[in-house]
Design a protein around this motif. Sequence first.
Motif, mmCIF file in Angstrom:
data_model
loop_
_atom_site.group_PDB
_atom_site.id
_atom_site.type_symbol
_atom_site.label_atom_id
_atom_site.label_comp_id
_atom_site.label_asym_id
_atom_site.label_seq_id
_atom_site.Cartn_x
_atom_site.Cartn_y
_atom_site.Cartn_z
ATOM 1 N N ALA A 33 19.506 42.401 45.621
ATOM 2 C CA ALA A 33 19.388 40.813 46.135
ATOM 3 C C ALA A 33 20.518 40.777 47.168
ATOM 4 N N PRO A 34 20.200 39.758 48.049
ATOM 5 C CA PRO A 34 21.132 39.409 49.213
ATOM 6 C C PRO A 34 22.667 39.216 48.518
ATOM 7 N N LEU A 35 23.586 39.610 49.407
ATOM 8 C CA LEU A 35 24.886 39.451 49.050
ATOM 9 C C LEU A 35 25.294 37.906 49.433
ATOM 10 N N ASP A 36 25.791 37.354 48.507
ATOM 11 C CA ASP A 36 26.321 36.170 48.739
ATOM 12 C C ASP A 36 28.123 36.289 48.920
ATOM 13 N N ASP A 82 30.501 34.591 49.836
ATOM 14 C CA ASP A 82 31.886 33.656 48.939
ATOM 15 C C ASP A 82 32.031 34.015 47.700
ATOM 16 N N THR A 83 30.685 34.216 46.861
ATOM 17 C CA THR A 83 30.867 34.820 45.598
ATOM 18 C C THR A 83 31.685 36.127 45.428
ATOM 19 N N ILE A 84 31.469 37.045 46.413
ATOM 20 C CA ILE A 84 32.177 38.237 46.501
ATOM 21 C C ILE A 84 33.706 38.099 46.687
ATOM 22 N N LYS A 85 33.941 37.280 47.458
ATOM 23 C CA LYS A 85 35.325 36.934 47.949
ATOM 24 C C LYS A 85 36.138 36.292 46.576
ATOM 25 N N ALA A 86 35.332 35.559 45.933
ATOM 26 C CA ALA A 86 35.910 34.636 44.726
ATOM 27 C C ALA A 86 36.258 35.568 43.545
ATOM 28 N N GLU A 87 35.126 36.598 43.508
ATOM 29 C CA GLU A 87 35.382 37.578 42.576
ATOM 30 C C GLU A 87 36.439 38.454 42.740
ATOM 31 N N GLY A 88 36.757 38.857 44.025
ATOM 32 C CA GLY A 88 37.973 39.557 44.393
ATOM 33 C C GLY A 88 39.085 38.827 44.181
ATOM 34 N N ARG A 89 39.380 37.664 44.345
ATOM 35 C CA ARG A 89 40.382 36.923 44.400
ATOM 36 C C ARG A 89 40.766 36.619 42.863
ATOM 37 N N ARG A 90 39.778 36.323 41.931
ATOM 38 C CA ARG A 90 39.939 36.189 40.468
ATOM 39 C C ARG A 90 40.594 37.565 39.928
#
Length: 86
Positions: free
Chosen positions: A66-69, A71-79
């Motif tokens: 699936a296309p990468l999002d 913003d979602t990846i950054k949020a997961e990393g920050r979490r």
Amino acid sequence: MDLTVSLPDELASYIKRKIDSGGYSSSSDVVSEALRLLEEHDSAKARETERLRIAWQEGMKSGDFAPLDIDTIKAEGRRRIAGSKT
């Protein structure tokens, strides 16, 4: 096997300069080295093409994508970073 070829003046002059510089003893030596390098280049290119073909096949076999999002990846990393600090 003997082979006669015609070269543009620029290439013939280049061969002569290589011989005059002392790096080669004959025009045959210069052409042989050039062809050896061309063969090496072709072989390296074929190996790289095969490596990319295999990587492509492995990627296609690895499952749905699936296309990468970003913003979602950054949020997961920050979490994850925030969770590891506690």
